[in-house]
Write a protein that holds these residues in place. Structure first.
Motif, PDB file in Angstrom:
ATOM      1  N   TRP A  35      44.516  48.558  29.007  1.00 25.93           N
ATOM      2  CA  TRP A  35      44.719  47.146  28.693  1.00 25.93           C
ATOM      3  C   TRP A  35      44.846  46.928  27.192  1.00 25.93           C
ATOM      4  O   TRP A  35      45.628  46.095  26.743  1.00 25.93           O
ATOM      5  CB  TRP A  35      43.584  46.299  29.260  1.00 25.93           C
ATOM      6  CG  TRP A  35      43.624  46.114  30.746  1.00 25.93           C
ATOM      7  CD1 TRP A  35      44.444  46.725  31.646  1.00 25.93           C
ATOM      8  CD2 TRP A  35      42.788  45.257  31.506  1.00 25.93           C
ATOM      9  NE1 TRP A  35      44.164  46.305  32.923  1.00 25.93           N
ATOM     10  CE2 TRP A  35      43.155  45.399  32.867  1.00 25.93           C
ATOM     11  CE3 TRP A  35      41.758  44.383  31.185  1.00 25.93           C
ATOM     12  CZ2 TRP A  35      42.530  44.690  33.881  1.00 25.93           C
ATOM     13  CZ3 TRP A  35      41.141  43.681  32.200  1.00 25.93           C
ATOM     14  CH2 TRP A  35      41.526  43.832  33.536  1.00 25.93           C
ATOM     15  N   SER A  36      44.070  47.665  26.399  1.00 27.75           N
ATOM     16  CA  SER A  36      44.163  47.546  24.942  1.00 27.75           C
ATOM     17  C   SER A  36      45.568  47.888  24.467  1.00 27.75           C
ATOM     18  O   SER A  36      46.145  47.170  23.639  1.00 27.75           O
ATOM     19  CB  SER A  36      43.137  48.465  24.266  1.00 27.75           C
ATOM     20  OG  SER A  36      41.822  48.049  24.544  1.00 27.75           O
ATOM     21  N   ALA A  37      46.111  48.961  25.000  1.00 23.96           N
ATOM     22  CA  ALA A  37      47.467  49.376  24.623  1.00 23.96           C
ATOM     23  C   ALA A  37      48.517  48.396  25.134  1.00 23.96           C
ATOM     24  O   ALA A  37      49.456  48.047  24.419  1.00 23.96           O
ATOM     25  CB  ALA A  37      47.745  50.781  25.161  1.00 23.96           C
ATOM     26  N   ALA A  38      48.357  47.924  26.352  1.00 24.10           N
ATOM     27  CA  ALA A  38      49.357  47.051  26.969  1.00 24.10           C
ATOM     28  C   ALA A  38      49.389  45.648  26.366  1.00 24.10           C
ATOM     29  O   ALA A  38      50.457  45.055  26.237  1.00 24.10           O
ATOM     30  CB  ALA A  38      49.107  46.961  28.475  1.00 24.10           C
ATOM     31  N   PHE A  43      40.011  45.956  24.222  1.00 21.05           N
ATOM     32  CA  PHE A  43      39.099  45.780  25.346  1.00 21.05           C
ATOM     33  C   PHE A  43      38.075  46.902  25.299  1.00 21.05           C
ATOM     34  O   PHE A  43      38.432  48.061  25.107  1.00 21.05           O
ATOM     35  CB  PHE A  43      39.842  45.860  26.689  1.00 21.05           C
ATOM     36  CG  PHE A  43      40.644  44.643  27.016  1.00 21.05           C
ATOM     37  CD1 PHE A  43      40.074  43.570  27.687  1.00 21.05           C
ATOM     38  CD2 PHE A  43      41.977  44.560  26.651  1.00 21.05           C
ATOM     39  CE1 PHE A  43      40.818  42.440  27.991  1.00 21.05           C
ATOM     40  CE2 PHE A  43      42.727  43.438  26.952  1.00 21.05           C
ATOM     41  CZ  PHE A  43      42.142  42.374  27.616  1.00 21.05           C
ATOM     42  N   ARG A  44      36.812  46.551  25.476  1.00 26.68           N
ATOM     43  CA  ARG A  44      35.744  47.555  25.581  1.00 26.68           C
ATOM     44  C   ARG A  44      35.449  47.774  27.063  1.00 26.68           C
ATOM     45  O   ARG A  44      35.653  46.867  27.880  1.00 26.68           O
ATOM     46  CB  ARG A  44      34.484  47.057  24.879  1.00 26.68           C
ATOM     47  CG  ARG A  44      34.645  46.816  23.400  1.00 26.68           C
ATOM     48  CD  ARG A  44      33.317  46.363  22.765  1.00 26.68           C
ATOM     49  NE  ARG A  44      32.570  45.400  23.568  1.00 26.68           N
ATOM     50  CZ  ARG A  44      32.688  44.077  23.467  1.00 26.68           C
ATOM     51  NH1 ARG A  44      33.522  43.532  22.601  1.00 26.68           N
ATOM     52  NH2 ARG A  44      31.950  43.283  24.228  1.00 26.68           N
ATOM     53  N   PRO A  45      34.950  48.947  27.413  1.00 25.44           N
ATOM     54  CA  PRO A  45      34.627  49.205  28.818  1.00 25.44           C
ATOM     55  C   PRO A  45      33.675  48.168  29.425  1.00 25.44           C
ATOM     56  O   PRO A  45      33.814  47.812  30.597  1.00 25.44           O
ATOM     57  CB  PRO A  45      33.995  50.595  28.795  1.00 25.44           C
ATOM     58  CG  PRO A  45      34.639  51.263  27.619  1.00 25.44           C
ATOM     59  CD  PRO A  45      34.794  50.155  26.595  1.00 25.44           C
ATOM     60  N   ASP A  46      32.731  47.635  28.628  1.00 22.04           N
ATOM     61  CA  ASP A  46      31.797  46.646  29.176  1.00 22.04           C
ATOM     62  C   ASP A  46      32.475  45.311  29.471  1.00 22.04           C
ATOM     63  O   ASP A  46      31.898  44.454  30.134  1.00 22.04           O
ATOM     64  CB  ASP A  46      30.603  46.441  28.232  1.00 22.04           C
ATOM     65  CG  ASP A  46      30.990  45.831  26.906  1.00 22.04           C
ATOM     66  OD1 ASP A  46      31.900  46.368  26.246  1.00 22.04           O
ATOM     67  OD2 ASP A  46      30.371  44.821  26.516  1.00 22.04           O
ATOM     68  N   GLN A  47      33.711  45.130  29.030  1.00 25.25           N
ATOM     69  CA  GLN A  47      34.461  43.918  29.329  1.00 25.25           C
ATOM     70  C   GLN A  47      35.251  44.048  30.634  1.00 25.25           C
ATOM     71  O   GLN A  47      35.832  43.075  31.099  1.00 25.25           O
ATOM     72  CB  GLN A  47      35.423  43.593  28.189  1.00 25.25           C
ATOM     73  CG  GLN A  47      34.718  43.194  26.921  1.00 25.25           C
ATOM     74  CD  GLN A  47      35.683  42.995  25.793  1.00 25.25           C
ATOM     75  OE1 GLN A  47      36.460  43.876  25.455  1.00 25.25           O
ATOM     76  NE2 GLN A  47      35.651  41.814  25.215  1.00 25.25           N
ATOM     77  N   ILE A  48      35.269  45.227  31.197  1.00 24.83           N
ATOM     78  CA  ILE A  48      35.970  45.459  32.459  1.00 24.83           C
ATOM     79  C   ILE A  48      34.951  45.270  33.572  1.00 24.83           C
ATOM     80  O   ILE A  48      34.207  46.176  33.930  1.00 24.83           O
ATOM     81  CB  ILE A  48      36.608  46.870  32.503  1.00 24.83           C
ATOM     82  CG1 ILE A  48      37.450  47.127  31.251  1.00 24.83           C
ATOM     83  CG2 ILE A  48      37.398  47.058  33.781  1.00 24.83           C
ATOM     84  CD1 ILE A  48      38.570  46.128  31.015  1.00 24.83           C
TER      85      ILE A  48
END
Length: 75
Positions: A35-38, A43-48
């Motif tokens: 998601w960060s790349a797209a 985005f951090r993993p804890d935001q998923i």
């Protein structure tokens, strides 16, 4: 029968939803990286953390500020 989120994705095949449901930290990290790349936003993993757009309860991470979800649930 598919369960579609406000984003239009099939929840059953969405890696963010799968990572949350399975407590899969490796998949969370992968989704955050993708998601960060797209989207050009970090985005951090804890935001998923996806419990489903239309499910009741407090939304954390990106879901708490997702404009598409906020619009859809406000209608």
């Amino acid at each position: 029968m598919e369960n579609r989120g406000c984003c239009g994705l099939d929840c059953g095949s969405c890696d963010a939803r799968i990572a949350t449901a399975n407590h899969d930290e490796v998949l969370r990290a992968k989704v955050a990286e993708q998601w960060s790349a797209a989207y050009g936003v970090e985005f951090r993993p804890d935001q998923i953390h996806c419990t489903g757009c239309m499910q009741p309860g407090v939304k954390v991470g990106h879901c708490g500020v997702c404009e598409v979800r906020l619009c859809a649930t406000g209608r």
